[in-house]
Scaffold this active site. Structure first.
Site, mmCIF file in Angstrom:
data_model
loop_
_atom_site.group_PDB
_atom_site.id
_atom_site.type_symbol
_atom_site.label_atom_id
_atom_site.label_comp_id
_atom_site.label_asym_id
_atom_site.label_seq_id
_atom_site.Cartn_x
_atom_site.Cartn_y
_atom_site.Cartn_z
ATOM 1 N N GLU A 246 0.848 -1.189 0.000
ATOM 2 C CA GLU A 246 0.000 0.000 0.000
ATOM 3 C C GLU A 246 0.879 1.232 0.000
ATOM 4 O OE1 GLU A 246 -2.482 -0.350 3.447
ATOM 5 O OE2 GLU A 246 -3.559 -2.065 2.613
ATOM 6 N N LYS A 248 2.259 4.504 1.408
ATOM 7 C CA LYS A 248 2.335 5.067 2.760
ATOM 8 C C LYS A 248 2.131 6.567 2.640
ATOM 9 C CE LYS A 248 4.960 5.072 7.065
ATOM 10 N NZ LYS A 248 4.610 6.375 7.538
ATOM 11 N N ARG A 253 -3.121 9.483 11.459
ATOM 12 C CA ARG A 253 -3.907 8.274 11.632
ATOM 13 C C ARG A 253 -5.287 8.658 12.114
ATOM 14 N NH1 ARG A 253 -1.300 3.163 12.500
ATOM 15 N NH2 ARG A 253 -2.896 1.566 12.451
ATOM 16 N N GLU A 298 -5.806 6.824 7.052
ATOM 17 C CA GLU A 298 -4.816 7.906 7.084
ATOM 18 C C GLU A 298 -5.487 9.129 6.458
ATOM 19 O OE1 GLU A 298 -1.935 7.581 8.575
ATOM 20 O OE2 GLU A 298 -0.643 9.170 7.786
ATOM 21 N N PHE A 338 -7.683 2.070 5.216
ATOM 22 C CA PHE A 338 -6.810 0.929 4.910
ATOM 23 C C PHE A 338 -7.053 -0.300 5.776
ATOM 24 C CE2 PHE A 338 -4.102 3.763 7.558
ATOM 25 C CZ PHE A 338 -3.878 2.915 8.641
ATOM 26 N N ARG A 414 4.917 -3.780 17.613
ATOM 27 C CA ARG A 414 5.669 -3.773 16.358
ATOM 28 C C ARG A 414 6.168 -5.185 16.113
ATOM 29 N NH1 ARG A 414 6.981 1.710 14.684
ATOM 30 N NH2 ARG A 414 6.251 3.055 16.347
ATOM 31 N N LYS A 420 7.430 -0.733 6.930
ATOM 32 C CA LYS A 420 7.386 0.457 6.087
ATOM 33 C C LYS A 420 8.710 0.609 5.368
ATOM 34 C CE LYS A 420 8.379 3.346 10.009
ATOM 35 N NZ LYS A 420 8.030 4.450 10.848
HETATM 36 P P1 ATP Z 1 6.284 7.540 10.324
HETATM 37 O O1 ATP Z 1 6.956 8.472 11.231
HETATM 38 O O2 ATP Z 1 7.214 6.899 9.359
HETATM 39 O O3 ATP Z 1 5.022 8.062 9.712
HETATM 40 P P2 ATP Z 1 5.150 6.346 12.538
HETATM 41 O O4 ATP Z 1 6.212 6.239 13.573
HETATM 42 O O5 ATP Z 1 4.175 7.459 12.645
HETATM 43 O O6 ATP Z 1 5.826 6.332 11.142
HETATM 44 P P3 ATP Z 1 4.716 3.641 11.957
HETATM 45 O O7 ATP Z 1 4.027 2.584 12.685
HETATM 46 O O8 ATP Z 1 6.160 3.522 11.869
HETATM 47 O O9 ATP Z 1 4.299 5.024 12.565
HETATM 48 O O10 ATP Z 1 4.148 3.744 10.478
HETATM 49 C C1 ATP Z 1 2.804 3.567 10.310
HETATM 50 C C2 ATP Z 1 2.088 4.890 10.155
HETATM 51 O O11 ATP Z 1 2.006 5.232 8.793
HETATM 52 C C3 ATP Z 1 0.671 4.749 10.616
HETATM 53 O O12 ATP Z 1 0.545 5.144 11.948
HETATM 54 C C4 ATP Z 1 -0.136 5.604 9.692
HETATM 55 O O13 ATP Z 1 -0.418 6.847 10.298
HETATM 56 C C5 ATP Z 1 0.742 5.831 8.505
HETATM 57 N N1 ATP Z 1 0.236 5.240 7.252
HETATM 58 C C6 ATP Z 1 0.208 5.850 6.060
HETATM 59 N N2 ATP Z 1 -0.281 5.051 5.104
HETATM 60 C C7 ATP Z 1 -0.589 3.870 5.689
HETATM 61 C C8 ATP Z 1 -1.113 2.634 5.224
HETATM 62 N N3 ATP Z 1 -1.426 2.434 3.952
HETATM 63 N N4 ATP Z 1 -1.274 1.650 6.126
HETATM 64 C C9 ATP Z 1 -0.932 1.809 7.418
HETATM 65 N N5 ATP Z 1 -0.431 2.961 7.909
HETATM 66 C C10 ATP Z 1 -0.248 3.993 7.064
#
Ligand code: ATP
Length: 553
Positions: A246, A248, A253, A298, A338, A414, A420
């Protein structure tokens, strides 16, 4: 429970730094109290006033607390400031003046834990004109009745600087130990209730079965699933047998709950952001077909042509409590669904992603440019995956999510069912713990910021370097405003703040350094952006800093 009895536990906890010992002390405390008391005691053990699902703040920072201490004990403000400089701890300052107070109180009586929490919780309800005086009254009432040691912990709880080193991990394990249940079950229950007080009560009254039976409730936020970082698309792709890819997106969120006409929107920090996004409420009513459901999405800011904009833009909308209609037209958004937790009485979290995605496609009626399903492909062909990735990057998206199609929804952990993939050297999310007022042109700003990583075991924040670049004038002003509310100690130009603000930081290298408590220093740290969507508990850990250091070698 008498507050003085709780303070005996606090003192014992303060005397040790050993995790297991702390867990045992907290377990002993949990076993001693009744079920009714346990709900508050589980929070009190961490020095929290509310469970993390409740978005409330007591609104008393260092300066006001100093005033309250001086008034409660008949000391001058100057004396309080002096003592604070000497001890570096407002709790100990209050304890000192309580012991040596000039005004004898006629109101001396035992205070209970319940009374302390009732007064402290009233603080967050006290708003509007004259609120400062009423707040002062609530804390003063406690302080004048308190014994010196009680004063220490009342003050520390009020300013949220407990200094006993009990974090969520300790409380989780203490509940498990006290009531003979597994830590994993305690944690799973927490992910559904977001309240260790309630979890502790269920563990005590109903044991492991009770924890397993906790139902999802529409309208109550759930802990969301997170991703691991992967080195490359190839590596992430090789992790799972069946893969979904998917885009990103770089937004925030949004956990959307629909219960008939009632829509609630929660952020990643599980704060209720429904009022800030009236259009999302409208679309969710229209586009989610089931009567009751919870979905994961998102939400991104878009420009006039519907192209995603960077996160910074959106943070204005997330934080704003007024002028919502104006901001709604200035910063339009788009919802990208998503995942899914729950549909019409059925829990989907235990089902695999394949099933969840299929159902999501059935229940979402897309609304062009506004409420959509995220771009999602399922493939076992790395070439095709790479094309998808390159396209996402060309469109200025953050990168890709690589998801295990056979995995259930794993909240909070996690565990590696989502990865990612991003291009750049990974920045760190760090917490600001100190600052230094600038000089000359910068004298109105706190212009040098001490950053820290989190130690999840103790809840402590460990310093890892100072940052003074990467910020615009506007950002300096914004950060100064925010930090001023969080000051717990001032020494010349140096200020110590409550660890609340999270920033994303880029850097050139990680070096070993005995100078900082983390043991590492960042070379040339620079600000990338504020991370208002993250709480200090989401900040990067010492573990990750170590891993990045090792990887870099
Ligand atoms: P980052 O700082 O890289 O955005 P993060 O620390 O906020 O990451 P992670 O769990 O590392 O959080 O990455 C997942 C985040 O990416 C999710 O919390 C969500 O907000 C965002 N996101 C964007 N697109 C998607 C997707 N298709 N599926 C899931 N999460 C997504």
């Amino acid at each position: 429970m008498k507050y003085s009895d709780l303070c005996i536990y606090y003192e014992r906890l303060e005397e040790t730094t050993k995790n297991l010992e702390m867990r045992d002390i907290v377990a002993e405390l949990f076993k001693e109290v009744s079920s009714d008391e346990l709900e508050v005691i589980a929070l009190a053990a961490m020095g929290r006033i509310y469970p993390s699902s409740v978005d409330k703040d007591v609104g008393i920072a260092g300066k006001l607390m100093q005033k309250i201490i001086s008034r409660a004990y008949g000391a001058t403000q100057k004396e309080v400031v002096e003592k604070f400089k000497e001890t570096g701890d407002l709790g100990k300052t209050a304890e000192y003046f309580c012991r040596n107070k000039r005004q004898r109180s006629l109101m001396k009586k035992d205070i209970t834990v319940e009374k302390v929490f009732r007064n402290l919780r009233s603080l967050s309800e006290t708003v509007g004109s004259g609120s400062e005086g009423r707040k002062e009254g609530l804390v003063k009432e406690l302080l004048v009745s308190a014994e010196p040691v009680e004063a220490r912990y009342i003050v520390r709880t009020t300013i949220q600087e407990m200094r006993i080193g009990v974090g969520e991990g300790t409380v989780r394990d203490a509940i498990a130990k006290a009531f003979g249940v597994s830590s994993d079950k305690v944690e799973d229950a927490y992910f559904k209730l977001i309240d260790y007080g309630k979890v502790a009560r269920i563990a005590k009254e109903e044991g492991e079965e009770g924890l397993e039976d906790i139902e999802i409730e529409v309208g109550r936020p759930l802990m969301v699933m997170l991703a691991e970082r992967s080195e490359s698309l190839e590596q992430a792709f090789g992790e799972y047998e069946n893969v979904a890819l998917e885009v990103k997106l770089d937004g925030f969120r949004g956990q959307i709950h629909k219960d008939g006409d009632r829509i609630t929107l929660f952020s990643r920090r599980l704060e209720d952001k429904t009022e800030q996004f009236p259009e999302v409420v409208e679309w969710a009513r229209e586009c989610l077909k089931p009567d009751r459901c919870i979905i994961d999405s998102e939400i991104v800011a878009v420009d006039d042509s519907g192209k995603p904009l960077v996160f910074q833009n959106l943070s204005k909308r997330i934080q704003r409590k007024y002028d919502i209609e104006r901001l709604k037209s200035e910063i339009p958004v788009q919802v990208n669904c998503f995942d899914l937790f729950f549909v019409d009485g059925e829990n989907y979290m235990e089902k695999d992603l394949r099933t969840r995605w299929k159902k999501l496609c059935e229940i979402v009626k897309e609304k062009e440019g506004k409420f959509r399903l995220v771009e999602h492909i399922e493939t076992d062909d790395l070439e095709e995956a790479n094309k998808f990735y390159q396209k996402a990057l060309r469109e200025n998206q953050e990168g890709l999510m690589v998801k295990n199609l056979d995995a259930s929804y794993q909240p909070g952990k996690r565990v590696g069912y989502w990865q990612k993939v991003k291009e750049v050297m990974e920045p760190l999310d760090l917490v600001i713990v100190e600052g230094i007022w600038g000089e000359g042109k910068r004298s109105n700003w706190i212009s040098s910021l001490m950053l820290a990583v989190r130690d999840p075991d103790t809840g402590e924040f460990l310093k890892t370097g100072k940052m003074a670049t990467g910020m615009t004038e506007e950002e300096f002003a914004e950060i100064t405003r925010k930090m001023e509310d969080l000051i717990v100690k001032e020494e010349g130009r140096r200020v110590k703040v409550r660890p609340e603000l999270v920033v994303e930081v880029g850097y050139e290298e990680i070096q070993k350094s005995p100078k900082y408590k983390s043991g590492y220093a960042l070379r040339f740290p620079r600000m990338i952006r504020f991370r208002y969507n993250k709480s200090p508990e989401d900040a990067d850990t010492i573990e990750r800093l170590k891993n990045l250091y090792n990887k870099q070698k």
